[in-house]
Design a protein around this motif. Structure first.
Motif, PDB file in Angstrom:
ATOM      1  N   ALA A 114       2.141  -2.401   6.326  1.00 22.83           N
ATOM      2  CA  ALA A 114       3.238  -1.635   5.868  1.00 22.83           C
ATOM      3  C   ALA A 114       2.463  -0.527   5.052  1.00 22.83           C
ATOM      4  N   HIS A 115       2.905   0.817   5.223  1.00 24.87           N
ATOM      5  CA  HIS A 115       2.465   1.832   4.350  1.00 24.87           C
ATOM      6  C   HIS A 115       3.757   2.110   3.338  1.00 24.87           C
ATOM      7  N   ARG A 116       4.837   2.189   4.026  1.00 22.46           N
ATOM      8  CA  ARG A 116       6.102   2.392   3.347  1.00 22.46           C
ATOM      9  C   ARG A 116       6.583   1.080   2.592  1.00 22.46           C
ATOM     10  N   LEU A 117       6.288   0.938   1.258  1.00 17.52           N
ATOM     11  CA  LEU A 117       6.466  -0.349   0.556  1.00 17.52           C
ATOM     12  C   LEU A 117       7.884  -0.763   0.468  1.00 17.52           C
ATOM     13  N   SER A 118       8.894   0.286   0.722  1.00 19.04           N
ATOM     14  CA  SER A 118      10.258   0.135   0.863  1.00 19.04           C
ATOM     15  C   SER A 118      10.730  -1.254   1.752  1.00 19.04           C
ATOM     16  N   THR A 119       9.828  -1.152   2.767  1.00 24.86           N
ATOM     17  CA  THR A 119      10.169  -2.137   3.848  1.00 24.86           C
ATOM     18  C   THR A 119       9.767  -3.691   3.670  1.00 24.86           C
ATOM     19  N   ILE A 120       9.047  -3.680   2.621  1.00 24.19           N
ATOM     20  CA  ILE A 120       8.254  -5.356   2.352  1.00 24.19           C
ATOM     21  C   ILE A 120       8.584  -5.712   0.905  1.00 24.19           C
ATOM     22  N   TYR A 121       9.970  -5.305   0.495  1.00 28.56           N
ATOM     23  CA  TYR A 121      10.406  -5.778  -0.916  1.00 28.56           C
ATOM     24  C   TYR A 121      10.918  -7.160  -0.952  1.00 28.56           C
ATOM     25  N   ASP A 122      11.163  -7.718   0.273  1.00 29.03           N
ATOM     26  CA  ASP A 122      11.725  -9.023   0.564  1.00 29.03           C
ATOM     27  C   ASP A 122      10.454  -9.993   1.040  1.00 29.03           C
ATOM     28  N   ALA A 123       9.546  -9.533   1.263  1.00 26.49           N
ATOM     29  CA  ALA A 123       8.370 -10.218   1.840  1.00 26.49           C
ATOM     30  C   ALA A 123       8.192 -11.302   0.845  1.00 26.49           C
ATOM     31  N   ASP A 124       7.879 -12.773   1.492  1.00 28.15           N
ATOM     32  CA  ASP A 124       7.344 -13.735   0.911  1.00 28.15           C
ATOM     33  C   ASP A 124       6.144 -13.670  -0.124  1.00 28.15           C
ATOM     34  N   ARG A 125       5.163 -12.999   0.464  1.00 35.80           N
ATOM     35  CA  ARG A 125       3.767 -12.883  -0.040  1.00 35.80           C
ATOM     36  C   ARG A 125       3.428 -11.393   0.280  1.00 35.80           C
ATOM     37  N   ILE A 126       2.839 -10.718  -0.555  1.00 37.41           N
ATOM     38  CA  ILE A 126       2.365  -9.383  -0.242  1.00 37.41           C
ATOM     39  C   ILE A 126       0.627  -9.420  -0.479  1.00 37.41           C
ATOM     40  N   LEU A 127       0.103  -8.924   0.185  1.00 34.51           N
ATOM     41  CA  LEU A 127      -1.533  -9.079   0.039  1.00 34.51           C
ATOM     42  C   LEU A 127      -2.045  -7.669   0.085  1.00 34.51           C
ATOM     43  N   VAL A 128      -2.707  -7.389  -0.969  1.00 29.97           N
ATOM     44  CA  VAL A 128      -3.270  -6.182  -1.128  1.00 29.97           C
ATOM     45  C   VAL A 128      -4.508  -5.886  -0.702  1.00 29.97           C
ATOM     46  N   MET A 129      -5.122  -5.373   0.302  1.00 24.20           N
ATOM     47  CA  MET A 129      -6.464  -5.299   0.668  1.00 24.20           C
ATOM     48  C   MET A 129      -7.202  -4.181   0.154  1.00 24.20           C
ATOM     49  N   ASP A 130      -8.538  -4.326   0.196  1.00 25.27           N
ATOM     50  CA  ASP A 130      -9.570  -3.246  -0.100  1.00 25.27           C
ATOM     51  C   ASP A 130     -10.889  -3.507   0.612  1.00 25.27           C
ATOM     52  N   HIS A 131     -11.687  -2.861   1.330  1.00 25.89           N
ATOM     53  CA  HIS A 131     -12.789  -3.044   1.825  1.00 25.89           C
ATOM     54  C   HIS A 131     -12.821  -4.290   2.427  1.00 25.89           C
ATOM     55  N   GLY A 132     -11.847  -4.866   3.181  1.00 23.66           N
ATOM     56  CA  GLY A 132     -11.990  -6.238   3.989  1.00 23.66           C
ATOM     57  C   GLY A 132     -11.780  -7.347   3.029  1.00 23.66           C
ATOM     58  N   ASN A 133     -11.236  -7.427   1.666  1.00 25.70           N
ATOM     59  CA  ASN A 133     -11.161  -8.328   1.072  1.00 25.70           C
ATOM     60  C   ASN A 133      -9.649  -8.348   0.321  1.00 25.70           C
ATOM     61  N   ILE A 134      -9.057  -9.384   0.025  1.00 19.98           N
ATOM     62  CA  ILE A 134      -7.785  -9.553  -0.649  1.00 19.98           C
ATOM     63  C   ILE A 134      -7.956  -9.285  -2.150  1.00 19.98           C
ATOM     64  N   VAL A 135      -7.362  -8.266  -2.637  1.00 15.79           N
ATOM     65  CA  VAL A 135      -7.656  -7.938  -4.154  1.00 15.79           C
ATOM     66  C   VAL A 135      -6.525  -8.564  -5.232  1.00 15.79           C
ATOM     67  N   GLU A 136      -5.289  -8.187  -4.460  1.00 11.35           N
ATOM     68  CA  GLU A 136      -4.175  -9.123  -5.206  1.00 11.35           C
ATOM     69  C   GLU A 136      -3.477  -9.675  -4.268  1.00 11.35           C
TER      70      GLU A 136
END
Length: 616
Positions: A569-591
């Motif tokens: 997702a790029h539009r964060l409004s579509t994932i509010y209800d996700a069980d878990r959100i992974l934030v990626m940067d340069h091939g790694n999960i940063v959050e």
């Protein structure tokens, strides 16, 4: 849903699944291995084995036709001799013998027609069968090639190989195969007949042979070079046309018509330049051989006339020899002309077999450690991956529980789509382990792995055909009732029923006779009917309006229920209800966390969120 099963349409590229995943749309591979004509024809002969019987019949027809052609001048010469001797003798012309000779001559001409007809008939069947099997093998091969092959080769180039190059081989065979056989037999037969008339004149005629060999030696390298450039340019031209047609609206919107025309003209001119050079160089053989033939013909006429006057040769034999000399030069000229066709065929054979010889996806099942006791549906364990030598993912770890909705966010190039590429085995990992249901995916066939998954992408893919068939594409064994049920579950049934032909409405090539939102609902219906264990959504609502987005989201909520899912997702409004959100940067999960947890961390996710929803 893009097709994820190799048995149904092969290994699809998954719409834009590979964007940002290495070199896309690269120039065609210019390192096509060069093989000799003997090797090329030997490889091509594999495709003629099933037509062996017809080839034998063709060869017999050519042999009979050639022998008849060789005998005809001799019989015609006898006719002239009968008339000439009858005029000189007081007894007059022997009409009984003349009629018999003319009947034999008529029979020979009829036999020539029959054998020529049979040759063409048999060769048409043979060449069309070769066409069918060549294209079948090319299509099957393309389905077995890895994704990175398509990243490095343009679609227009591959289409040109499957169409233009196959047609070039078949038309070349149609023109040259019988000509080669008849030319060789004819040259040998005529040579023998000329020897029986005059060995001296036969020696004069044979002067053409070394000239032909010399010209062929000089012409071949250049002709091969320009033929290769011609077919390469043809592939570039196909690519240019395909891109312009697919992006017609964009080209018009940005006033890019002149630029597109300029690119087309450049590709067109390149093809014309290499094309006329190839034809010109290959065609040099014919006029040079014709010149030699005319010189030899004059010498034969002069020497033969002296022989007739001297009484060492009859007028009929002289006439027959002149015809034989023309017949002897004719197959040599044919072979010279066919040589250009063979060089063109050689280029096409090289291009076709460069695809057929390409490395395929490794379908060998691995023997990697599994974790049958694992509770995770999907696990990435110390995964390493990179499209080139540089690793994009040096040490990627993630575990997804059954039924969990996992959203993946991050800036462009962060590696979001790469995660999906690895999960679908569009690319294989270079280190670590990727497990599905506790099994390393390298221990599972791609077909079985992708049968567990379905995808709904940002750019919908629908083929030309009915709406019913497009939905059923997700499960070819589905019943009609299941198709209708899937459409209702995806909220697509309502708009389908309003169309003039309902489920039998024909979608055109780009399916632009329905709206973008309607296309997306059909892909969701396709995913419903596939009933996957794992669902992959890649910005599935980004191309639709707000009202349609609500309908699409409702359909996706039904689809996501009780299924393990990955949502890019790029539009964060579509994932509010996700069980878990992974934030990626340069091939790694940063959050990692829920929407509220990540906002509270005031980190990268918070920055992405405020950049989208901050108010002035």
């Amino acid at each position: 849903m893009q097709n994820t099963k190799e048995t149904r349409g092969g290994n699809q590229r998954g719409g834009n699944m590979t964007r940002g995943a290495g070199p896309r749309g690269g120039r065609p591979d210019d390192s096509t291995p060069k093989i000799s004509i003997t090797q090329s024809l030997k490889r091509l002969s594999v495709y003629t084995k099933k037509s062996t019987g017809l080839i034998i019949l063709t060869a017999i027809a050519v042999l009979i036709g050639t022998l008849v052609t060789v005998l005809t001048p001799k019989v015609l010469g006898n006719t002239t001799t009968i008339i000439f001797d009858g005029v000189r003798r007081a007894t007059g012309i022997d009409f009984t013998q003349l009629r018999l000779t003319l009947l034999i001559l008529l029979g020979l001409y009829l036999l020539t027609f029959l054998t020529s007809f049979l040759q063409q008939r048999f060769m048409t069947v043979i060449t069309q069968d070769i066409t069918r099997r060549l294209r079948r093998d090319l299509k099957a091969k393309l389905n077995r090639l890895p994704i990175d092959y398509f990243d490095q080769h343009q679609n227009g180039e591959l289409m040109s190989i499957a169409t233009n190059d196959v047609d070039n081989i078949v038309s070349g065979l149609q023109r040259s195969l019988t000509s080669i056989i008849s030319s060789i037999i004819s040259a040998i037969g005529v040579f023998v007949m000329m020897l029986t008339i005059s060995p001296l004149l036969t020696l004069v005629v044979c002067l053409m042979i070394p000239v032909m060999l010399l010209v062929t030696r000089l012409v071949t390298p250049k002709a091969q070079k320009y033929n290769g450039e011609y077919f390469g340019s043809l592939g570039q031209l196909n690519t240019q046309i395909e891109e312009s047609l697919q992006g017609f609206t964009v080209v018009k919107s940005f006033n890019g018509t002149q630029n597109a025309l300029a690119k087309f003209e450049h590709a067109n001119q390149s093809m014309v330049t290499s094309g006329w050079k190839a034809v010109f160089i290959s065609g040099l053989t014919m006029p040079m051989m014709t010149l030699v033939q005319n010189i030899v013909y004059v010498l034969i006429a002069a020497i033969g006339s002296l022989s007739v006057v001297g009484g060492t040769m009859t007028l009929g034999n002289m006439q027959a020899f002149l015809q034989y000399s023309s017949q002897f030069s004719s197959p040599l000229l044919q072979l010279a002309q066919i040589w250009g066709t063979l060089l063109s065929m050689l280029t096409s054979i090289n291009r076709i077999f460069s695809v057929l010889d390409a490395d395929e996806m490794d379908e060998t099942l691995g023997d990697y450690p599994n974790e049958p006791a694992s509770d995770a549906k999907v696990s990435f364990k110390h995964v390493q991956f990179g499209y080139d030598d540089k690793l994009l993912m040096p040490d990627f770890n993630m575990a997804v529980e059954p039924g969990q909705m996992t959203a993946i966010v991050g800036e462009t190039g962060a590696g979001k789509t790469t995660v999906i590429n690895l999960l679908e085995r569009f690319y294989d990992i270079k280190g670590g382990a990727l497990l599905v249901n506790g099994q390393d995916i390298r221990n599972i066939s791609r077909h079985d792995l992708r049968a567990k998954m379905a995808m709904v992408l940002q750019e919908t893919w629908l083929f030309s055909g009915t709406i019913f068939d497009n939905i059923k594409y997700g499960n070819e064994t589905a019943t009609d009732e299941e198709v209708y049920a899937a459409a209702k579950a995806a909220y697509a049934d309502d708009f389908i029923q309003k169309l003039p032909d309902g489920y039998q409405t024909i979608l055109n090539e780009n399916a632009d006779n329905i709206s973008q939102g309607q296309r997306q609902l059909l892909t969701i219906a396709r995913a419903f009917i596939a009933n996957p264990e794992i669902l992959i959504l890649d910005e599935a609502t980004s191309n639709v309006d707000s009202r349609t987005e609500l309908i699409v989201q409702q359909a996706m909520e039904r689809l996501l229920k009780h299924r393990t899912s990955f949502v890019i997702a790029h539009r964060l409004s579509t994932i509010y209800d996700a069980d878990r959100i992974l934030v990626m940067d340069h091939g790694n999960i940063v959050e990692s966390g829920t929407h509220q947890e990540l906002l509270a961390q005031n980190g990268t996710y918070h920055q992405l969120y405020t950049s989208q929803f901050a108010t002035a």
